[in-house]
Design an enzyme around this catalytic site. Structure first.
Site, PDB file in Angstrom:
ATOM      1  N   CYS A  63       5.105 -11.395   4.733  1.00 39.36           N
ATOM      2  CA  CYS A  63       5.617 -10.201   5.420  1.00 39.36           C
ATOM      3  C   CYS A  63       4.521  -9.310   5.990  1.00 39.36           C
ATOM      4  O   CYS A  63       4.746  -8.567   6.926  1.00 39.36           O
ATOM      5  CB  CYS A  63       6.486  -9.397   4.469  1.00 39.36           C
ATOM      6  SG  CYS A  63       5.555  -8.627   3.122  1.00 39.36           S
ATOM      7  N   CYS A  71       1.076 -12.704  -1.208  1.00 37.75           N
ATOM      8  CA  CYS A  71      -0.354 -12.589  -0.925  1.00 37.75           C
ATOM      9  C   CYS A  71      -1.138 -11.973  -2.078  1.00 37.75           C
ATOM     10  O   CYS A  71      -2.298 -11.611  -1.909  1.00 37.75           O
ATOM     11  CB  CYS A  71      -0.536 -11.708   0.307  1.00 37.75           C
ATOM     12  SG  CYS A  71       0.016 -10.029  -0.034  1.00 37.75           S
ATOM     13  N   CYS A 169      14.046 -19.061  -4.080  1.00 39.13           N
ATOM     14  CA  CYS A 169      14.560 -20.354  -4.551  1.00 39.13           C
ATOM     15  C   CYS A 169      15.126 -20.318  -5.960  1.00 39.13           C
ATOM     16  O   CYS A 169      16.179 -20.880  -6.223  1.00 39.13           O
ATOM     17  CB  CYS A 169      13.451 -21.392  -4.543  1.00 39.13           C
ATOM     18  SG  CYS A 169      12.686 -21.682  -2.963  1.00 39.13           S
ATOM     19  N   LEU A 400      -6.348  16.247   2.331  1.00 37.51           N
ATOM     20  CA  LEU A 400      -5.518  16.641   1.197  1.00 37.51           C
ATOM     21  C   LEU A 400      -6.355  16.372  -0.043  1.00 37.51           C
ATOM     22  O   LEU A 400      -6.722  15.218  -0.316  1.00 37.51           O
ATOM     23  CB  LEU A 400      -4.240  15.808   1.222  1.00 37.51           C
ATOM     24  CG  LEU A 400      -3.183  16.090   0.177  1.00 37.51           C
ATOM     25  CD1 LEU A 400      -2.869  17.571   0.087  1.00 37.51           C
ATOM     26  CD2 LEU A 400      -1.917  15.321   0.531  1.00 37.51           C
ATOM     27  N   LYS A 418      16.726   8.327  -7.820  1.00 34.70           N
ATOM     28  CA  LYS A 418      16.449   7.562  -6.601  1.00 34.70           C
ATOM     29  C   LYS A 418      17.535   6.499  -6.529  1.00 34.70           C
ATOM     30  O   LYS A 418      17.562   5.578  -7.360  1.00 34.70           O
ATOM     31  CB  LYS A 418      15.062   6.919  -6.686  1.00 34.70           C
ATOM     32  CG  LYS A 418      14.733   6.104  -5.452  1.00 34.70           C
ATOM     33  CD  LYS A 418      13.362   5.471  -5.521  1.00 34.70           C
ATOM     34  CE  LYS A 418      13.095   4.725  -4.215  1.00 34.70           C
ATOM     35  NZ  LYS A 418      11.945   3.861  -4.292  1.00 34.70           N
ATOM     36  N   GLN A 756      13.526 -29.231   8.529  1.00 33.06           N
ATOM     37  CA  GLN A 756      14.366 -30.060   7.660  1.00 33.06           C
ATOM     38  C   GLN A 756      14.809 -31.322   8.389  1.00 33.06           C
ATOM     39  O   GLN A 756      15.631 -32.056   7.880  1.00 33.06           O
ATOM     40  CB  GLN A 756      15.609 -29.266   7.224  1.00 33.06           C
ATOM     41  CG  GLN A 756      15.302 -28.080   6.326  1.00 33.06           C
ATOM     42  CD  GLN A 756      16.512 -27.210   6.062  1.00 33.06           C
ATOM     43  OE1 GLN A 756      16.621 -26.125   6.605  1.00 33.06           O
ATOM     44  NE2 GLN A 756      17.431 -27.652   5.231  1.00 33.06           N
ATOM     45  N   GLU A1224      23.846 -26.879  -3.069  1.00 34.85           N
ATOM     46  CA  GLU A1224      24.580 -25.781  -2.446  1.00 34.85           C
ATOM     47  C   GLU A1224      25.746 -25.205  -3.242  1.00 34.85           C
ATOM     48  O   GLU A1224      25.990 -23.998  -3.183  1.00 34.85           O
ATOM     49  CB  GLU A1224      25.109 -26.248  -1.071  1.00 34.85           C
ATOM     50  CG  GLU A1224      24.016 -26.527  -0.095  1.00 34.85           C
ATOM     51  CD  GLU A1224      24.556 -27.146   1.177  1.00 34.85           C
ATOM     52  OE1 GLU A1224      24.471 -26.508   2.229  1.00 34.85           O
ATOM     53  OE2 GLU A1224      25.075 -28.272   1.113  1.00 34.85           O
TER      54      GLU A1224
HETATM   55  C1  LIG Z   1       6.370  -2.140   0.089  1.00 30.22           C
HETATM   56  C2  LIG Z   1       6.283  -0.640   0.022  1.00 30.22           C
HETATM   57  C3  LIG Z   1       7.315   0.059  -0.571  1.00 30.22           C
HETATM   58  C4  LIG Z   1       7.235   1.441  -0.654  1.00 30.22           C
HETATM   59  N1  LIG Z   1       8.268   2.119  -1.246  1.00 30.22           N
HETATM   60  C5  LIG Z   1       8.217   3.467  -1.306  1.00 30.22           C
HETATM   61  C6  LIG Z   1       9.264   4.212  -1.907  1.00 30.22           C
HETATM   62  O1  LIG Z   1      10.240   3.656  -2.375  1.00 30.22           O
HETATM   63  N2  LIG Z   1       9.156   5.553  -1.941  1.00 30.22           N
HETATM   64  C7  LIG Z   1       8.084   6.200  -1.438  1.00 30.22           C
HETATM   65  O2  LIG Z   1       8.013   7.415  -1.519  1.00 30.22           O
HETATM   66  N3  LIG Z   1       7.076   5.528  -0.855  1.00 30.22           N
HETATM   67  C8  LIG Z   1       7.129   4.189  -0.781  1.00 30.22           C
HETATM   68  N4  LIG Z   1       6.107   3.498  -0.195  1.00 30.22           N
HETATM   69  C9  LIG Z   1       5.016   4.263   0.424  1.00 30.22           C
HETATM   70  C10 LIG Z   1       3.761   4.285  -0.423  1.00 30.22           C
HETATM   71  O3  LIG Z   1       3.919   5.178  -1.465  1.00 30.22           O
HETATM   72  C11 LIG Z   1       2.657   4.678   0.525  1.00 30.22           C
HETATM   73  O4  LIG Z   1       2.435   3.592   1.386  1.00 30.22           O
HETATM   74  C12 LIG Z   1       1.362   5.006  -0.156  1.00 30.22           C
HETATM   75  O5  LIG Z   1       1.498   5.993  -1.126  1.00 30.22           O
HETATM   76  C13 LIG Z   1       0.351   5.443   0.874  1.00 30.22           C
HETATM   77  O6  LIG Z   1      -0.885   5.693   0.224  1.00 30.22           O
HETATM   78  P1  LIG Z   1      -2.207   4.956   0.684  1.00 30.22           P
HETATM   79  O7  LIG Z   1      -3.271   5.417  -0.206  1.00 30.22           O
HETATM   80  O8  LIG Z   1      -1.999   3.513   0.749  1.00 30.22           O
HETATM   81  O9  LIG Z   1      -2.337   5.550   2.134  1.00 30.22           O
HETATM   82  P2  LIG Z   1      -3.151   4.946   3.348  1.00 30.22           P
HETATM   83  O10 LIG Z   1      -2.364   3.883   3.976  1.00 30.22           O
HETATM   84  O11 LIG Z   1      -4.518   4.626   2.957  1.00 30.22           O
HETATM   85  O12 LIG Z   1      -3.174   6.199   4.311  1.00 30.22           O
HETATM   86  C14 LIG Z   1      -2.012   6.682   4.931  1.00 30.22           C
HETATM   87  C15 LIG Z   1      -2.344   7.906   5.783  1.00 30.22           C
HETATM   88  O13 LIG Z   1      -2.742   8.955   4.956  1.00 30.22           O
HETATM   89  C16 LIG Z   1      -3.974   9.494   5.374  1.00 30.22           C
HETATM   90  N5  LIG Z   1      -4.696   9.934   4.180  1.00 30.22           N
HETATM   91  C17 LIG Z   1      -4.979   9.202   3.073  1.00 30.22           C
HETATM   92  N6  LIG Z   1      -5.593   9.985   2.179  1.00 30.22           N
HETATM   93  C18 LIG Z   1      -5.704  11.225   2.723  1.00 30.22           C
HETATM   94  C19 LIG Z   1      -6.232  12.463   2.261  1.00 30.22           C
HETATM   95  N7  LIG Z   1      -6.786  12.592   1.070  1.00 30.22           N
HETATM   96  N8  LIG Z   1      -6.126  13.493   3.081  1.00 30.22           N
HETATM   97  C20 LIG Z   1      -5.591  13.388   4.308  1.00 30.22           C
HETATM   98  N9  LIG Z   1      -5.093  12.252   4.795  1.00 30.22           N
HETATM   99  C21 LIG Z   1      -5.128  11.185   3.999  1.00 30.22           C
HETATM  100  C22 LIG Z   1      -4.654   8.391   6.136  1.00 30.22           C
HETATM  101  O14 LIG Z   1      -5.529   8.903   7.123  1.00 30.22           O
HETATM  102  C23 LIG Z   1      -3.478   7.666   6.763  1.00 30.22           C
HETATM  103  O15 LIG Z   1      -3.135   8.281   7.968  1.00 30.22           O
HETATM  104  C24 LIG Z   1       6.136   2.127  -0.110  1.00 30.22           C
HETATM  105  C25 LIG Z   1       5.105   1.402   0.470  1.00 30.22           C
HETATM  106  C26 LIG Z   1       5.163   0.043   0.551  1.00 30.22           C
HETATM  107  C27 LIG Z   1       4.050  -0.706   1.215  1.00 30.22           C
HETATM  108  S1  FES Z   2      10.268 -18.786  -2.951  1.00 32.62           S
HETATM  109 FE1  FES Z   2       9.892 -19.001  -5.077  1.00 32.62          FE
HETATM  110  S2  FES Z   2       9.883 -21.122  -5.330  1.00 32.62           S
HETATM  111 FE2  FES Z   2      10.458 -20.893  -3.249  1.00 32.62          FE
HETATM  112  S1  FES Z   3       2.363 -10.888   2.713  1.00 31.55           S
HETATM  113 FE1  FES Z   3       4.121  -9.994   1.838  1.00 31.55          FE
HETATM  114  S2  FES Z   3       3.235  -8.596   0.473  1.00 31.55           S
HETATM  115 FE2  FES Z   3       1.535  -9.342   1.523  1.00 31.55          FE
END
Ligand SMILES: Cc1cc2nc3c(=O)[nH]c(=O)nc-3n(C[C@H](O)[C@H](O)[C@H](O)COP(=O)(O)OP(=O)(O)OC[C@H]3O[C@@H](n4cnc5c(N)ncnc54)[C@H](O)[C@@H]3O)c2cc1C
Ligand code: FES
Ligand code: FES
Length: 1279
Positions: A63, A71, A169, A400, A418, A756, A1224
């Protein structure tokens, strides 16, 4: 709320010398890698680097958004907070390679392999049958490895930690069982199953201990450094002052602070290139926490995982921070473990800042508890802001810095919710935070009410907060005033694919009531309302598998793991995308028509894309020398030609219009966005569903197929019920996306499709290129999941790649990104049914008139009409049924086979009608079924066996009692029978060769290993027939040369069919070697084969299965299943508490493999009926096109208690070696789950005061669907 300002110490801002580096260093396993910046782009992910530079392809990719877990790799590091050595599972798709300086990374190849020995985690996953297609396995292994190496693991930890690892699966049960066997609190019977633990050689890491980590760590400790002098810059800062200084120096550049880098998993724009990347992960001020006065102060870039740990520890020690426990529980519902290990509070809040509509849980919690945020500008000015002010303020060139949390006395109560469409790893439908500050009574000093996902501007229910000030919370009058006010205050917006405004608004009100029930002293509550307060608690799941095997036939019927299982769990198993790139390798990307259906293409402007460096060519229908069609007529199931590339009229939104090729996959993916489609938009409204067609009277879109007339009509019609039944598309969600690798040969093409159906690939490509079939060699080792999606649909992808390869005479790989795969490729056929049924007072059907419509999408190709009719009539006496079948043509991608096509749909339609009768007549649904069941099948026997085995009748009585006693929690149970007639087809070939050198045997067959264990069964059968150990037999990839003309792997029959072919081949070989054996007396196998060789006996033979063969007959697979659910009426959420399933598998050739098929199919069906919803916008653009919006079940969605039984002493007289097919059928039995939910909902509806207890199945029984159908009315929300 005012803000306070202070200035950082002047000295802090003094310049630091920034060192220029032109390389980074990190360890993968124990080997150091040096990455020269000139060789990579700053946006390169760790995943790309591992797979494409280091060729460590055990780590998969699907994804690219943190939503699938394929991954996952493990990072060995020091915790910035605790300084403890830690193992962290992280999503390599979201980690920029440049963050890895100084890291130590483990991939699945590094923790164990055939040479050094397998790691316990790899071994248990294989031994417990936790792999099928194996594509998810490396990610599963690495996620578990991190937990395992962290020590002190409990079963609860395992159950809770796989929310981000999707397996399509297995249905998860064997994966969880495998991993739980490694836990300190594992059940004794699980521990007993642990495989030869003593002789496991655990990875090489022991040798290096921490030396390399320490070393790597040092390399990252050089002062602030920059990479890339001239182009975009990557700067790693270690102190706040360096961060500020750096930002001051580059005020004109576009920049991004890189923390966890996970935000791009939510909004792809966070992956867009910028001029300057500043890595902030090693700044102590941002990653540590401290107490200051009465407050807890957290660095803003503390990770979510660390936040949970810190909160739990502090809550334990400091009573005034005990509310942090609730916050920790809530944060545990954000994303999944690998994402939380990197994601930070600041990153989350910045997403909310940039996208106010984002339902941030972090923001919700912080705003609710009155947290404050410290923001610092590049000039050092600090401001303190409330989160709700922060999201309105400009953040350019600001950081921040801190999150400040207050302490609260025990008079302050925090409740937060939630509500999610599935158990884990999904954003909220609505989230809510309530902070009630009580007087030393029930009167409130203050109430804080925060909701997320109402509308982008909505934060506080401010006027309700005012009403509550000074009010008694536990008073019915107060509550009614609150609900009335919330009804006005909560103006939910329309935001597909999220649930409707009505649902979100009503849910928000309901959550307030739930919080009150939770907090109110028991004596104030009606006993029937008591259970409404707590949220659903899911215990550790379990299950039993009950089957027999016949030792006298071993290895046939022996329960064994998949033969490839260890190769899969150690990352050795190769999939198409893992094939090494060749010299001149090209990568393709499909270009889609971002245009509404019926638009007319005028021109495709590719100029800008072709000008990009590394882009080689674009091909469209104009470049096709032969037939622009990937479904060649003359093959079974094919009724219509389907365009490879759009020939002028766009048939559906995002129809492929061409392929762009270039040297790098990421560059090609970027360049397709530069292609412009010039088109004339049609003013004809797109038809997106059968109901829309029927409503608009577009009879030209309805094709009548046939009408089945009744044999008789009953004359005791006492009740007439009319109704509808609608189920829609299901995305197959195979973890390996649609892909193909094509390598030119001197006179043709070697094609490696994830398909397949080899024959279809061969014919389609040959016809397209106008070259003979014998110039196309198709080879398939395995598919990483398929579920029907790769029967015909992979033809499009294979043709596109082959066209480019043929035109350029260069190897071309084409793999669709998830969004393209989901948008461009068709899905399960929707079925809509209108019916009228007349029954007598006992509920026995007197007549049933129904009209089915299967939605075929843009083209009427594959046909499921017969299956719909047959399975609609299979279980219940059909003599009085009038069945009219039609197809509807919609402006969506042509739909295609999906596990149990037509059969699932037909069976579900009749079961829904039966349940409608039962609920409407208030007759016990099982009794009603028995009254209507066909008498020429053993179904009644199966139903009665289930009743006894699963204790159904007693449980039903308990459920009735429970439902009487509880208003806001309900239980439901449903049982459904199944008679599944197996479709037989063919041909399917198998070839067996015996090698004289050592007597070993090789098989190649015409099926495709798609996870169903076909190779394992074939090996068992071959070893059984030849009387040799299984170790002597191996299965090599399927090939169009060896198994020419073999048909599709599908309809559950292929495993049996190729076993049949194998038996035929073995019989021929045995007949040939018999004279030699007789002559030699009692030779060893090896002596016998050598002698045959010397006597020029042909040791290769081929067999074939088809309906023409003797003993090939169709048969019925019978099954029955009971499902029980526990429903939270106030949220619409439910737990599938128990499933008992009996499926008739004849004498199973390989019982563990068959258990896996049954469990996996059932869970896939459950997903279809509950969490998986496809949503288009009005133009036909798919809105549910990624892991953020489309939700197959996760590990905590499966039945909590899942029992599967295969009837004993039950040989199939007409099956191959007395077995039956399993791939199936069980998916059909999953309809018991939505019916059980309806049973529970019926009780809620009765309590709500309606006599209309039944509501029709209309798509998946989602949380929204359930919540709305419970008919909750807030005037009933009393104490
Ligand atoms: C699969 C998936 C599911 C998720 N599910 C949820 C959920 O259910 N609920 C929810 O609330 N969130 C959810 N999230 C969001 C997740 O919480 C955020 O992606 C994550 O917290 C972002 O933090 P990061 O450190 O990775 O940010 P980054 O990706 O590193 O940064 C994001 C942005 O923040 C800025 N930034 C980072 N740090 C600072 C700082 N200190 N000051 C100013 N700017 C800053 C960066 O410049 C960038 O623009 C999900 C994310 C994923 C990938
Ligand atoms: S996706 Fe888990 S075994 Fe195929
Ligand atoms: S490829 Fe799906 S979580 Fe990274």
């Amino acid at each position: 709320m005012g803000t306070t300002q202070s200035s950082l110490n002047e000295e802090n801002l003094q310049s630091t010398k920034i060192k220029n580096l032109n390389e980074i260093r990190f360890h993968v396993q124990d080997q150091e890698h040096v990455v020269k910046t000139e060789d990579i782009d700053p946006n390169t992910s760790l995943n790309f680097y591992l797979r494409n530079h280091l060729h460590l392809t055990g780590t998969k990719v699907m994804c690219r958004e943190g939503g699938c877990g394929s991954c996952v790799v493990v990072l060995q590091n020091k915790d910035p907070v605790t300084q403890k050595k830690i193992f962290l599972a992280v999503n390599s798709c979201l980690v920029p390679i440049l963050s890895c300086n100084g890291w130590k990374i483990y991939t699945v190849e590094g923790i164990g392999d055939p040479l050094v020995g397998y790691h316990p985690v790899q071994k248990v996953l294989a031994n417990f049958n936790g792999t099928q297609c194996g594509f998810c396995s490396p990610g599963m292994v690495m996620n578990m490895y991190a937990l395992y190496e962290s020590g002190k693991l409990t079963m609860q930890d395992v159950e809770n930690s796989f929310g981000g690892n999707i397996c399509r699966c297995t249905g998860y049960r064997p994966i969880l069982t495998a991993f739980k066997s490694l836990c300190k609190d594992a059940n004794p019977e699980l521990l007993g199953q642990y495989p030869d633990i003593e002789d496991l050689v655990v990875c090489q890491r022991e040798k290096c201990e921490w030396e390399c980590v320490e070393q790597s760590d040092k390399s990252d400790k050089v002062p602030t450094y920059t990479l890339f002098e001239d182009t975009s810059k990557w700067i790693k800062v270690h102190t706040l002052k360096d961060l500020l200084k750096t930002m001051q120096s580059y005020t004109k550049l576009t920049y991004r602070l890189v923390a966890g880098n996970t935000a791009q998993g939510v909004y792809q724009a966070y992956a867009n290139p910028v001029d300057l990347y500043i890595d902030v992960t090693s700044i102590p001020e941002l990653t540590l926490y401290e107490f200051k006065g009465d407050s807890l102060v957290l660095g803003a870039n503390i990770t979510l995982s660390n936040t949970i740990e810190v909160f739990q520890n502090i809550a334990k020690t400091y009573p005034n921070f005990s509310y942090l426990n609730q916050m920790a529980d809530h944060i545990d519902l954000i994303a999944n473990v690998p994402v939380r290990n990197r994601a930070t509070l600041a990153g989350n809040l910045m997403i909310k800042h940039d996208h106010n509509e984002f339902p941030s849980d972090v923001f919700l919690l912080l705003e609710t508890v009155g947290a404050l945020l410290t923001v610092v500008s590049v000039d050092g000015t600090q401001t303190i802001q409330r989160p709700s002010d922060f999201i309105k303020n400009e953040m350019k060139l600001k950081i921040l810095l801190k999150v400040i949390l207050p302490e609260y006395s025990n008079l302050v109560k925090l409740v937060s919710y939630k509500i999610m469409p599935r158990a884990q790893n999904v954003h909220a439908i609505v989230n809510a935070g309530f902070l009630f500050q009580f007087h030393p009574s029930y009167v409130l000093d203050k109430a804080t009410i925060v909701y997320g996902n109402i509308n982008p501007a909505f934060i506080h229910a401010s006027s309700t907060e005012t009403i509550l000030q000074g009010a008694n919370l536990f008073d019915n009058h107060t509550l009614q005033t609150v609900y009335a006010n919330l009804s006005h205050e909560l103006e939910a917006d329309v935001r597909p694919p999220d649930p409707s405004p009505l649902c979100r608004q009503q849910l928000a009100i309901s959550l307030f009531y739930k919080a009150v029930l939770f907090l109110a002293p028991d004596h104030l509550l009606s006993p029937r309302h008591l259970s409404g307060g707590p949220v659903l608690q899911r215990p550790i799941s379990k299950g039993t598998q009950d089957y027999e095997s016949n030792k006298s036939l071993y290895p046939l019927t022996k329960p064994i793991p998949k033969l490839e299982a260890l190769a899969q769990t150690s990352g050795q198993a190769e999939y198409i995308e893992d094939m090494p790139d060749l010299h001149n390798q090209l990568h393709g990307a499909l270009v889609l028509a971002h245009a509404p259906p019926n638009s007319k293409i005028i021109r495709i402007d590719t100029k800008k894309a072709l000008e990009m460096e590394g882009i080689v060519a674009f091909f469209s229908k104009a470049d096709i020398p032969g037939d622009n069609n990937f479904t060649p007529l003359g093959l079974s199931y094919i009724n219509a030609k389907e365009e490879i590339f759009c020939s002028g009229r766009v048939m559906y939104y995002e129809q492929p219009i061409g392929i762009l090729v270039g040297y790098r996959e990421d560059v090609v993916q970027y360049a397709i966005n530069l292609i412009e489609l010039i088109y004339d938009e049609s003013n004809v409204e797109p038809m997106l569903s059968t109901r829309q067609i029927l409503k608009s009277g577009r009879t030209d879109r309805v094709i009548h197929v046939r009408t089945v007339q009744p044999k008789r009509k009953g004359n005791d019609v006492q009740h007439v019920l009319k109704g509808t039944f609608d189920i829609y598309q299901q995305y197959h969600f195979h973890m390996e996306l649609q892909c193909c690798n094509v390598i030119p040969t001197e006179d043709g093409l070697n094609v490696y499709p994830s398909s397949q159906w080899m024959d279809l690939t061969q014919v389609a490509i040959a016809n397209m290129l106008k070259i003979p079939n014998n110039k196309i060699n198709v080879t398939i080792r395995r598919c990483g999941g398929a579920f029907g999606a790769k029967i015909t649909r992979n033809g499009l992808v294979a043709c596109a790649a082959a066209l480019a390869s043929w035109k350029l005479r260069k190897p071309v790989k084409l793999s669709l990104p998830l969004k393209t795969n989901m948008a461009a490729i068709g899905k399960r056929f929707p079925l809509s049914t209108d019916y009228e049924v007349g029954v007598n007072n006992s509920g026995i059907i007197q007549y049933l008139n129904c009209r089915h419509y299967t939605d075929v999408g843009a083209q009427r190709n594959e046909d499921i009409s017969n299956e719909v009719v047959n399975f609609f009539s299979a279980s219940y006496v059909p003599d009085t049924f009038t069945i009219d079948v039609n197809k509807t043509i919609t402006d969506t991608p042509t739909n295609t086979f999906a596990r149990a096509p037509g059969t699932l749909e037909g069976l579900a339609a009749i079961e829904s009608i039966i349940e409608h009768i039962a609920i409407s007549l208030n007759v016990d649904p099982i009794e009603l079924r028995l009254r209507n069941l066909r008498t020429d099948t053993p179904l009644a026997k199966y139903v009665n066996e289930l009743r006894t085995w699963a204790n159904v009748d007693t449980r039903k009585q308990e459920i009735t009692d429970f439902n009487k006693e509880n208003r806001w929690k309900k239980k439901g149970i449903a049982a459904v029978p199944m008679a599944y007639e197996l479709a037989i087809g063919g041909p399917y070939a198998a070839m067996v060769s015996i090698f004289h050198g050592d007597g070993s045997v090789q098989i190649s067959h015409g099926g495709v290993e798609i996870g169903q264990g076909i190779n394992t069964k074939v090996t068992q059968v071959c070893a059984y027939k030849l009387g040799i150990p299984m170790e002597k037999v191996s299965v090599v990839p399927s090939s169009s040369f060896v198994a020419a003309n073999s048909t599709q792997t599908g309809s559950s029959i292929t495993s049996e069919a190729v076993c049949y072919g194998t038996i035929q081949a073995c019989d021929q070989l045995l007949a040939r070697i018999k004279p030699v054996r007789d002559r030699l007396g009692n030779p060893t196998w090896e002596q016998l084969i050598q002698k045959c060789f010397e006597e020029f006996i042909d040791l290769t033979a081929r067999g074939q299965y088809s309906p023409n063969e003797p003993n090939v007959q169709t048969y019925q697979v019978y099954g029955v299943c009971a499902a029980e659910v526990l429903l939270d009426v106030l949220t619409g959420q439910y737990l599938v508490t128990r499933v008992d399933l009996i499926e008739d598998t004849g004498e199973s050739m390989s019982p563990e493999i068959d258990i896996g098929q049954v469990e996996g199919a059932f869970v896939m069906g459950m997903g279809y009926y509950t969490t998986e919803q496809i949503v288009y916008n009005y133009e036909g653009k798919l809105l549910t096109n990624n892991t953020w919006t489309y939700h197959p079940p996760g590990a905590r969605d499966i039945p909590i208690n899942f029992n599967v039984k295969f009837p004993k002493n039950n040989p199939n007289p007409v099956g191959v070696l007395k077995s039956k097919a399993t791939g199936e059928p069980a998916v059909c039995l999953a309809v018991a789950v939505p019916l059980a939910i309806r049973h529970a909902v019926a009780s809620a509806r009765a309590d709500a005061g309606t006599s209309d207890l039944w509501y029709p199945i209309d798509g998946p029984t989602t949380v929204e669907n359930v919540f709305l159908n419970c008919l909750n009315d807030h005037t009933h929300y009393t104490l």
